[in-house]
Design a protein around this motif. Structure first.
Motif, mmCIF file in Angstrom:
data_model
loop_
_atom_site.group_PDB
_atom_site.id
_atom_site.type_symbol
_atom_site.label_atom_id
_atom_site.label_comp_id
_atom_site.label_asym_id
_atom_site.label_seq_id
_atom_site.Cartn_x
_atom_site.Cartn_y
_atom_site.Cartn_z
ATOM 1 N N ARG A 190 0.836 -1.025 -0.002
ATOM 2 C CA ARG A 190 -0.010 0.002 -0.065
ATOM 3 C C ARG A 190 1.046 1.411 0.021
ATOM 4 N NH1 ARG A 190 -3.902 -1.818 4.787
ATOM 5 N NH2 ARG A 190 -5.243 -3.364 4.013
ATOM 6 N N SER A 191 1.766 1.186 0.887
ATOM 7 C CA SER A 191 2.862 2.318 0.968
ATOM 8 C C SER A 191 3.508 2.661 -0.514
ATOM 9 C CB SER A 191 3.958 2.251 2.058
ATOM 10 O OG SER A 191 4.809 1.447 1.741
ATOM 11 N N GLN A 483 15.027 -7.786 12.844
ATOM 12 C CA GLN A 483 13.650 -7.518 12.432
ATOM 13 C C GLN A 483 13.622 -7.434 10.976
ATOM 14 O OE1 GLN A 483 14.191 -2.770 13.403
ATOM 15 N NE2 GLN A 483 12.159 -3.160 12.438
ATOM 16 N N SER A 484 12.183 -7.584 10.669
ATOM 17 C CA SER A 484 11.746 -7.333 9.177
ATOM 18 C C SER A 484 11.960 -5.961 8.809
ATOM 19 C CB SER A 484 10.173 -7.774 9.079
ATOM 20 O OG SER A 484 9.818 -7.216 7.781
ATOM 21 N N ILE A 485 12.625 -5.648 7.698
ATOM 22 C CA ILE A 485 12.828 -4.338 7.187
ATOM 23 C C ILE A 485 11.161 -3.758 6.454
ATOM 24 C CG2 ILE A 485 13.196 -4.939 4.762
ATOM 25 C CD1 ILE A 485 15.075 -2.795 6.512
ATOM 26 N N SER A 486 10.329 -4.513 6.657
ATOM 27 C CA SER A 486 9.019 -3.856 5.653
ATOM 28 C C SER A 486 8.508 -2.790 6.612
ATOM 29 C CB SER A 486 8.077 -5.186 5.749
ATOM 30 O OG SER A 486 8.255 -6.217 4.942
ATOM 31 N N PHE A 487 8.315 -2.973 7.905
ATOM 32 C CA PHE A 487 7.885 -1.721 8.656
ATOM 33 C C PHE A 487 8.568 -0.587 8.413
ATOM 34 C CE2 PHE A 487 5.981 0.522 12.412
ATOM 35 C CZ PHE A 487 4.982 0.929 11.742
ATOM 36 N N PRO A 488 9.875 -0.470 8.737
ATOM 37 C CA PRO A 488 10.590 0.843 8.679
ATOM 38 C C PRO A 488 10.640 1.349 7.123
ATOM 39 C CG PRO A 488 11.753 -0.785 9.751
ATOM 40 C CD PRO A 488 10.635 -1.708 9.313
ATOM 41 N N ILE A 489 10.278 0.520 6.237
ATOM 42 C CA ILE A 489 10.299 0.901 4.869
ATOM 43 C C ILE A 489 8.827 1.592 4.602
ATOM 44 C CG2 ILE A 489 10.398 0.686 2.286
ATOM 45 C CD1 ILE A 489 13.213 0.937 4.193
ATOM 46 N N THR A 490 7.817 0.835 4.901
ATOM 47 C CA THR A 490 6.485 1.394 4.957
ATOM 48 C C THR A 490 6.244 2.608 5.525
ATOM 49 O OG1 THR A 490 5.585 -0.953 5.177
ATOM 50 C CG2 THR A 490 4.135 1.005 5.804
#
Length: 719
Positions: A190-191, A483-490
């Motif tokens: 979505r982001s 950690q997963s990188i997904s949330f920081p990039i979101t």
């Protein structure tokens, strides 16, 4: 226990795969992406209309046509079985931060005593794993189990191999029956779309053609430790928590600075090569490997890709590192701070924006002061980071990362931007109205006629900066290694989308009013920098002076622990931001906040109980046994008497500290998860530190043969 034999065993007990290594020609020609179902593979297996439709979805974000699902599924199944796969799985990223998979066989009995291989379009597009057993933060009750995985065609399917076969892995999103995101991939996708919608109108003002698409790119460096497997299973703290809860500092740590970029030990290099070959087959463009600063610490880094694919690849990198290490008698530790007193491990996210034609929007060019487009987007990033310091800090918040931030080359909790001397000078001149160029990059002379002059970068590097410009991208250094990188990039995608959208509206208004593009951009950049330059800092992020200046003079946030940061996730401005761009609803955001509290509490609670267990059942008995040995010696000796008194005193200190920890572990702090999280931070962690201090001092005086845990000397230096 005989530690000398342990050391010998740990040094010798490793295994190497005797298979012949791949040649460079094989890696480049045949191996790379050989276990990935690429668009090129599908082109030869699909009809032209089906291929065209799927390509439009993958490359241009067009809606997936369900009519082609059966055709794609057949092609995917045929390809996977040719690769040796017997099962398939919808591979997804729940809110645990790890990956999840449920394997189903291609084999289906047909009722006549014969089995056939089946895989339908319906099975490709959607599956139904249990949603109640994954963290949901209240989005799903325990008795409400239904959840769905949905195929993400923008990230290619791949083959994961094991000793006895292979599995087709299909990257998917994971959502509840109510349609709310229960994973990390959905908000990231979505982001990416939000960034595209915000940036393309700006590009049109700079002359880009209609139809241009924009996405974020990412290259995520991965730091990790390797220790001998022999020692790992002798350390309950490493097994249960991923970090050492005890361990006195050895006489030698990283102070000689001889490990960084040093020659890689053969055993480690063999492991790295094996892991890289597997990653190449998965289409992961790993580029760099080297020794990191701390003894036993290493790094692997891929080059940039589209952020959604890069996030999937980052999860695979961690999985392959862990699995491959065991083949060599090693264990890969991905915890942010597995060892006290030496460098922790991060996952530096190198982030930028690019068009579908490959144009990097953060590439300054040869004359960045004249590059209007670059300055505009760079100013937008400065604005985004300043306005949303809290979100960037929250995106890297965890109990484990709290141990790392603020020391040993990890950035502090205060979010700031490092621009470098040349770029800062350009913005300063624009703000003052001078324009032009001050600081020159030039050439760096090396003082010897046999060495060529080399180009000097426009700015030095700053290892203490959480968010640093590094030539044509920003490096988010605060991300934790596990950690997963997904949330920081979101978060990055969303806050930059917001800033670009805001600045685009201002720029368009000026252009509509008759202003020249260069003059209008200059005004927008100048005013943006004037308002947000407090976030720019090129100095030492560790200094006390900076912390005072940041908080007292600049008004920057200093959210020292995760529990200082997490409450801000649902601040009204953040709820409105994520809602405005359709990235996360208010319920989805609140759920993630609840999960962050829950994981924080459970992480520290496990650490507290493990500390209590080790101290009570391993360290106290070892100290008592040593005291007994000292008391058994009947020969008068000042040395023995003094040693016995010292050990007895430290044993009492350990016992007293242990009683306090035991009480705090039992207390839990209340019924609500927020209260429990604050209790473990404010009471359990300090009690653990007291227990550790006494135990680590005991380690230095108790006989080595009686100490029950492998020491830092062994863990860090035996390879």
């Amino acid at each position: 226990m005989n530690h000398d034999l342990d050391v010998i065993s740990a040094a010798r007990n490793w295994r190497v795969d005797a298979s012949a290594p791949a040649t460079p020609a094989e890696v480049i020609g045949d191996l790379f992406a050989s276990d990935v179902l690429t668009l090129e593979d599908l082109k030869t297996r699909l009809s032209k209309p089906a291929y065209k439709s799927l390509r439009g979805t993958v490359e241009r974000g067009e809606r997936l046509d369900p009519a082609i699902a059966d055709t794609v599924a057949l092609a995917m199944k045929t390809w996977a079985m040719e690769k040796g796969a017997t099962h398939y799985t919808h591979w997804f990223q729940p809110l645990t931060g790890a990956t999840a998979e449920k394997h189903d066989s291609f084999v289906s009995p047909n009722g006549d005593g014969v089995a056939i291989a089946t895989f339908s379009g319906k099975e490709l597009i959607q599956a139904e794993p249990d949603a109640s057993s994954f963290p949901s933060g209240g989005l799903r009750a325990t008795f409400e189990a239904r959840g769905y995985t949905a195929w993400d065609p923008s990230s290619p399917a791949f083959i994961m191999r094991h000793a006895n076969g292979a599995t087709l892995c299909i990257p998917t999103a994971f959502a509840s029956w109510t349609g709310e995101a229960l994973d990390l991939k959905t908000p990231l996708l979505r982001s990416v779309e939000a960034l595209n919608r915000a940036v393309t109108p700006a590009l049109h003002l700079f002359g880009a053609s209609l139809g241009t698409r924009v996405g974020s790119t990412l290259g995520a460096e991965q730091e990790y430790f390797l220790i001998a497997e022999e020692y790992f299973f002798r350390r309950p703290d490493l097994v249960m928590t991923g970090r050492t809860l005890f361990g006195a500092q050895p006489p030698r740590g990283q102070e000689l600075e001889d490990h960084y970029f040093g020659a890689i030990p053969d055993r480690v290099l063999s492991f790295m090569t094996d892991a890289e070959l597997q990653l190449y087959a998965l289409g992961i463009p790993v580029k760099t490997r080297h020794n990191e600063v701390a003894p036993g610490q290493f790094e692997i880094a891929p080059i940039f890709e589209q952020s959604n694919v890069a996030a999937d690849h980052q999860q695979l990198i961690m999985q392959v590192l862990r699995n491959t290490a065991r083949k060599y008698g090693l264990v890969a530790l991905l915890h942010e701070k597995p060892f006290a007193g030496v460098n922790g491990s991060g996952k530096h996210g190198n982030w930028s924006m690019s068009t579908d034609a490959g144009e990097n929007l953060l590439e300054p060019g040869d004359t960045p002061h004249e590059n209007l487009q670059f300055l505009f987007f760079c100013a937008a990033v400065i604005k985004a980071v300043d306005e949303h310091q809290d979100l960037l800090r929250i995106s890297v918040a965890s109990a484990s990362n709290d141990h790392r931030l603020g020391a040993n080359e990890a950035p502090p909790a205060i979010i700031s931007i490092f621009l470098g001397s040349e770029l800062t000078d350009i913005f300063d001149r624009l703000e003052s109205g001078q324009g032009g160029r001050g600081t020159e990059a030039g050439l760096l002379g090396l003082g010897s006629s046999v060495l060529p002059p080399i180009p000097r970068h426009a700015g030095d590097r700053n290892r203490t900066s959480p968010f640093a410009f590094t030539g044509n991208k920003f490096e988010f250094r605060a991300v934790g290694s596990s950690q997963s990188i997904s949330f920081p990039i979101t978060v990055l995608n969303t806050i930059v989308a917001d800033a670009v959208q805001s600045l685009t509206a201002v720029l368009k208004a000026k252009l509509d009013g008759g202003a020249d593009l260069a003059a209008a951009v200059g005004e927008v950049v100048r005013e943006t920098y004037r308002q947000h330059k407090r976030i720019v800092f090129n100095g030492d992020g560790y200094s006390e002076e900076w912390h005072r200046e940041a908080e007292e003079e600049r008004g920057l946030l200093n959210l020292r622990t995760s529990l200082d940061a997490i409450p801000h996730l649902t601040d009204r401005k953040n709820v409105e931001l994520f809602g405005k761009f359709g990235v996360l609803s208010e319920r989805e955001l609140a759920a993630r906040q609840e999960i962050m509290y829950d994981i924080y509490f459970k992480t520290v609670n496990i650490e507290g109980e493990t500390t209590e267990y080790i101290a009570q059942t391993m360290i106290l008995p070892a100290a008592a046994e040593y005291l007994g040995d000292l008391g058994a010696v009947k020969i008068p000796s000042r040395a023995l008497d003094a040693t016995a008194r010292e050990v007895a005193g430290l044993t009492d200190e350990l016992y007293d500290a242990l009683q306090i920890l035991r009480e705090q572990n039992k207390a839990l702090g209340g019924e609500e998860i927020h209260d429990k999280a604050h209790h473990v931070r404010d009471h359990v962690l300090p009690a653990m530190r007291e227990v550790r201090q006494a135990a680590d001092r005991l380690e230095k005086v108790v006989a080595d043969k009686q100490w029950p845990l492998p020491t830092y000397r062994q863990l860090l230096f035996v390879k």
